[in-house]
Design an enzyme around this catalytic site. Structure first.
Site, PDB file in Angstrom:
ATOM      1  N   CYS A   2      44.802  42.962  41.589  1.00 46.74           N
ATOM      2  CA  CYS A   2      43.404  43.153  41.177  1.00 46.74           C
ATOM      3  C   CYS A   2      43.213  44.552  40.591  1.00 46.74           C
ATOM      4  CB  CYS A   2      42.456  42.930  42.352  1.00 46.74           C
ATOM      5  SG  CYS A   2      42.241  41.199  42.809  1.00 46.74           S
ATOM      6  N   ASP A  56      57.625  43.035  35.666  1.00 41.81           N
ATOM      7  CA  ASP A  56      57.802  43.323  37.081  1.00 41.81           C
ATOM      8  C   ASP A  56      58.429  44.712  37.225  1.00 41.81           C
ATOM      9  OD1 ASP A  56      59.178  43.337  39.794  1.00 41.81           O
ATOM     10  OD2 ASP A  56      58.186  41.387  39.866  1.00 41.81           O
ATOM     11  N   HIS A  98      50.609  34.498  41.562  1.00 47.91           N
ATOM     12  CA  HIS A  98      51.361  34.972  40.405  1.00 47.91           C
ATOM     13  C   HIS A  98      52.557  34.078  40.133  1.00 47.91           C
ATOM     14  CE1 HIS A  98      52.962  37.108  43.947  1.00 47.91           C
ATOM     15  NE2 HIS A  98      54.125  37.233  43.297  1.00 47.91           N
ATOM     16  N   GLY A 101      58.158  33.102  50.585  1.00 47.63           N
ATOM     17  CA  GLY A 101      58.601  34.358  49.990  1.00 47.63           C
ATOM     18  C   GLY A 101      57.519  35.160  49.291  1.00 47.63           C
ATOM     19  N   HIS A 135      40.803  36.757  41.469  1.00 45.59           N
ATOM     20  CA  HIS A 135      41.641  36.792  42.667  1.00 45.59           C
ATOM     21  C   HIS A 135      41.680  35.422  43.340  1.00 45.59           C
ATOM     22  CE1 HIS A 135      43.736  38.597  46.070  1.00 45.59           C
ATOM     23  NE2 HIS A 135      43.043  37.725  46.802  1.00 45.59           N
TER      24      HIS A 135
END
Length: 124
Positions: free
Chosen positions: A7, A30, A109, A102, A46
């Site tokens: 966010c 990433d 995402h 995980g 969100h």
């Protein structure tokens, strides 16, 4: 969410290497890549996990998934065909959900991985 890192990236409070952005989704590199190309695609709204999604999220989920091959192509890891039924290149998509799935950041995402293998810690 006040403490959600994604966010904060959406709000431009934390820098990110953004590769795509529109009104609903954001994609960025990433910071700890597990493959030569490792991008994250997130909804700007969100949503903690995939398990929190409802029918109302179908459009943004579809947009996230449809964006993956476009980003793969732009980053040199798209699937190509030789015209005779053979293929090369390729990428992997992954959505982790919950602790046993995980998930580490609780903002939905999609990971898009690609590039020469082996990749770090991704299995097959």
């Amino acid at each position: 969410m006040d403490n959600c890192i994604f966010c904060k990236i959406v709000a431009k409070q934390i820098p990110a290497s953004v590769v795509y952005e529109d009104d609903e989704v954001l994609a960025f590199k990433d910071i700890n890549p597990a493959a030569p190309v490792h991008l994250l695609v997130i909804p700007k709204q969100h949503v903690a996990t995939l398990s929190d999604c409802t029918d109302a999220h179908a459009a943004v989920l579809g947009k996230m998934l449809a964006l993956a091959p476009k980003l793969a192509q732009e980053h040199g890891v798209g699937v190509t065909s030789d015209g005779n039924g053979g293929h090369s290149g390729g990428f992997k998509t992954l959505i982790n959900s919950g602790p046993d799935g995980g998930q580490e950041v609780y903002h939905l995402h999609l990971h898009m991985y690609g590039g020469k293998r082996p990749w770090r810690g991704l299995g097959t």
